[in-house]
Design a protein around this motif. Sequence first.
Motif, PDB file in Angstrom:
ATOM      1  N   GLU A 222       0.842  -1.204   0.000  1.00 29.58           N
ATOM      2  CA  GLU A 222       0.000   0.000   0.000  1.00 29.58           C
ATOM      3  C   GLU A 222       0.879   1.257   0.000  1.00 29.58           C
ATOM      4  O   GLU A 222       0.626   2.211  -0.744  1.00 29.58           O
ATOM      5  CB  GLU A 222      -0.900   0.012   1.241  1.00 29.58           C
ATOM      6  N   CYS A 223       1.907   1.275   0.840  1.00 28.09           N
ATOM      7  CA  CYS A 223       2.785   2.448   0.928  1.00 28.09           C
ATOM      8  C   CYS A 223       3.498   2.708  -0.394  1.00 28.09           C
ATOM      9  O   CYS A 223       3.674   3.874  -0.799  1.00 28.09           O
ATOM     10  CB  CYS A 223       3.799   2.270   2.052  1.00 28.09           C
ATOM     11  N   ARG A 225       2.282   2.016  -3.336  1.00 26.17           N
ATOM     12  CA  ARG A 225       1.262   2.578  -4.216  1.00 26.17           C
ATOM     13  C   ARG A 225       1.043   4.055  -3.912  1.00 26.17           C
ATOM     14  O   ARG A 225       0.972   4.886  -4.824  1.00 26.17           O
ATOM     15  CB  ARG A 225      -0.053   1.804  -4.080  1.00 26.17           C
ATOM     16  N   TYR A 226       0.928   4.390  -2.620  1.00 24.81           N
ATOM     17  CA  TYR A 226       0.730   5.793  -2.240  1.00 24.81           C
ATOM     18  C   TYR A 226       1.882   6.664  -2.750  1.00 24.81           C
ATOM     19  O   TYR A 226       1.665   7.764  -3.271  1.00 24.81           O
ATOM     20  CB  TYR A 226       0.655   5.938  -0.719  1.00 24.81           C
ATOM     21  N   THR A 227       3.108   6.153  -2.594  1.00 26.16           N
ATOM     22  CA  THR A 227       4.284   6.932  -2.994  1.00 26.16           C
ATOM     23  C   THR A 227       4.300   7.176  -4.499  1.00 26.16           C
ATOM     24  O   THR A 227       4.569   8.297  -4.969  1.00 26.16           O
ATOM     25  CB  THR A 227       5.567   6.210  -2.562  1.00 26.16           C
ATOM     26  N   PHE A 252      -4.565   9.872  -4.553  1.00 24.45           N
ATOM     27  CA  PHE A 252      -3.729   9.725  -3.355  1.00 24.45           C
ATOM     28  C   PHE A 252      -4.586   9.809  -2.100  1.00 24.45           C
ATOM     29  O   PHE A 252      -4.495   8.953  -1.207  1.00 24.45           O
ATOM     30  CB  PHE A 252      -2.675  10.836  -3.376  1.00 24.45           C
ATOM     31  N   TRP A 253      -5.452  10.819  -2.019  1.00 24.72           N
ATOM     32  CA  TRP A 253      -6.350  10.947  -0.862  1.00 24.72           C
ATOM     33  C   TRP A 253      -7.308   9.762  -0.775  1.00 24.72           C
ATOM     34  O   TRP A 253      -7.587   9.247   0.307  1.00 24.72           O
ATOM     35  CB  TRP A 253      -7.143  12.249  -0.972  1.00 24.72           C
ATOM     36  N   GLN A 255      -6.916   6.690  -1.691  1.00 26.73           N
ATOM     37  CA  GLN A 255      -6.258   5.503  -1.173  1.00 26.73           C
ATOM     38  C   GLN A 255      -5.888   5.646   0.305  1.00 26.73           C
ATOM     39  O   GLN A 255      -6.004   4.702   1.083  1.00 26.73           O
ATOM     40  CB  GLN A 255      -5.012   5.210  -2.005  1.00 26.73           C
ATOM     41  N   LEU A 256      -5.448   6.845   0.695  1.00 29.80           N
ATOM     42  CA  LEU A 256      -5.017   7.060   2.077  1.00 29.80           C
ATOM     43  C   LEU A 256      -6.143   6.833   3.082  1.00 29.80           C
ATOM     44  O   LEU A 256      -5.908   6.359   4.195  1.00 29.80           O
ATOM     45  CB  LEU A 256      -4.477   8.479   2.240  1.00 29.80           C
ATOM     46  N   THR A 259      -6.427   3.398   4.822  1.00 29.56           N
ATOM     47  CA  THR A 259      -5.504   3.100   5.920  1.00 29.56           C
ATOM     48  C   THR A 259      -5.851   3.917   7.156  1.00 29.56           C
ATOM     49  O   THR A 259      -5.715   3.430   8.292  1.00 29.56           O
ATOM     50  CB  THR A 259      -4.054   3.372   5.481  1.00 29.56           C
ATOM     51  N   ILE A 282      -1.985  10.432   8.650  1.00 27.80           N
ATOM     52  CA  ILE A 282      -2.644  10.251   7.357  1.00 27.80           C
ATOM     53  C   ILE A 282      -3.808  11.217   7.195  1.00 27.80           C
ATOM     54  O   ILE A 282      -3.910  11.939   6.193  1.00 27.80           O
ATOM     55  CB  ILE A 282      -3.139   8.799   7.213  1.00 27.80           C
TER      56      ILE A 282
END
Length: 553
Positions: A222-223, A225-227, A252-253, A255-256, A259, A282
């Motif tokens: 997941e991290c 992907r976010y990056t 980005f938002w 997906q965040l 988490t 987050i």
Amino acid sequence: MTSFAGKEKERVWKAYSRREVEGMIAEGRSIIILDGFVLKVDAWLKYHPGGPKAIFHMVGRDATDEVTVLHSPEARAMMDRYRIGRVEGRWVNFLPPIQGGVFRPLGEEEEDVADTPPPSSHASSRSPSPPAVFDEGEGLRNRKVKGAPSVSSVEEDETEKPFDGMAHLDMLTKKEIKLDLERYPPLDGATQDEIMHKYRLLNQRIRDEGLFQCNYRAYGIECCRYTLIFIAMLFFLRIGWYATSGFFLGAFWHQLVFTAHDAGHMGITHDFHTDSVIGIIIANFLGGLSLGWWKHNHNVHHIVTNSPEHDPDIEHMPFFAISHRFLASLRSTYYERVMTYDRAAQALISVQNYTYYILLLFGRFNLYRLSWAFLIFGKGPRRGPAWWHRHLEIAGTIFFWSWFGYALVYRSIPTNAQRIIFVLVSHMVTAPLHVQITLSHFAMSTADLGTTESFPQKMLRTTMDVDCPEWLDFFHGGLQFQAIHHLYPRIPRHNLRRTQKLVMGFCEEVGIPYALYGFADGNRVVIGRLGEVARQAAILKKCQAAAAREGIH
């Protein structure tokens, strides 16, 4: 040295009668029942990280299942210090005061001290949605059916008073209750106790299979992907493709949030402070939203799911009404105000099935408003384990508007027109998230079946899952398993698909229909529900117009 737990086992607890508990609640005490013990939790109200309202909805009730699934074992053990006694036998729930329950002080009507539920403690003095009353001799039969038919599909079995709009709404409420009573298991004590027993056995089986353990490798993916999404946003911002850059920021938002949701439920490390810090970083620092506001809102939602008077997640007046009961200008116990069905609401609700997706495009702006109000007015706990969270959240919110509002929007984009495009696109891209959140509840029942309904049955009656292929799980972020999540909020989302199979077996065993729709079908059901309420609003308007012509007030 004898341990605290050992002393607790050795202690002889006073046995409280139901009438004594009622008397304490009448004096203003916050009394809940937990594992057969009586807990007086007044001292904890101002410290509770999830806010006092979540506790208020459990006053006078057996809160064992709600407490177990929403709290860590450490928090659960901490609650033992609030024990004042125990109850004998099966506890019969009161209707909590916040929901309209009426309680008699000790000394009044002493002839009724027997442990039988007095009528006054089970009914609100003014309830627009009367709870169902189950007659054990009636033997209502559970019928498993697919989907959730409209209230209007129930046969007309009552005569509507001419030109009486409120009578029309009451008739719809009774139809909705009747429909649920026919579709779900009976509400008698034996049936609901059996459901609770098997639900707790399922909880133990899930725990034994390790489904509460977090898959940290999945979070590593997941991290990454976010990056990558954030880097893409910066790249397109650098070359001047502002709309495309805004798209990736919205992604980005989007997906965040998944988490942050996991962290808010302590579903990552299962440690309160660690997960809280992860969630605040987050939600506040990277997303500009308040995790503390979300916890206060979401904890209540998990307890009184889909209750028009009490669940803030379905209280969107004047923009949406998912139940005809909103047309009666209900009072929200969460927002502590009347959700007035005024001219603005009449106009917006009459077309809500057409404006649903349009309004959700701007849903994130409303979340900013709610977050700011929560932090500015200091609605979170100022004492206890979460006392410092508000300060960290304020710092995070300032940080967010510094990097997003100033550095990104103001300094990096040259013109106002391009800034507006960037902001609108980045916020509108998050609309699928708002659709996902509303989808699992807007289509489900809002009927109140009273205080005897078990926690698992209520969650499965008011929540649905969305069916999707496994490769799309990253897009839905675990929110497609809302029925599973409501039964076990602390299960990490990467384990929800495996848990679903066990829950389906449980539903088959106890006879509770399991609501599972495809994404497109679920959307059609939601739009149908919104259209149905819009039609009822039109009928109510005609009733009111006719009453005005006839001089009926």
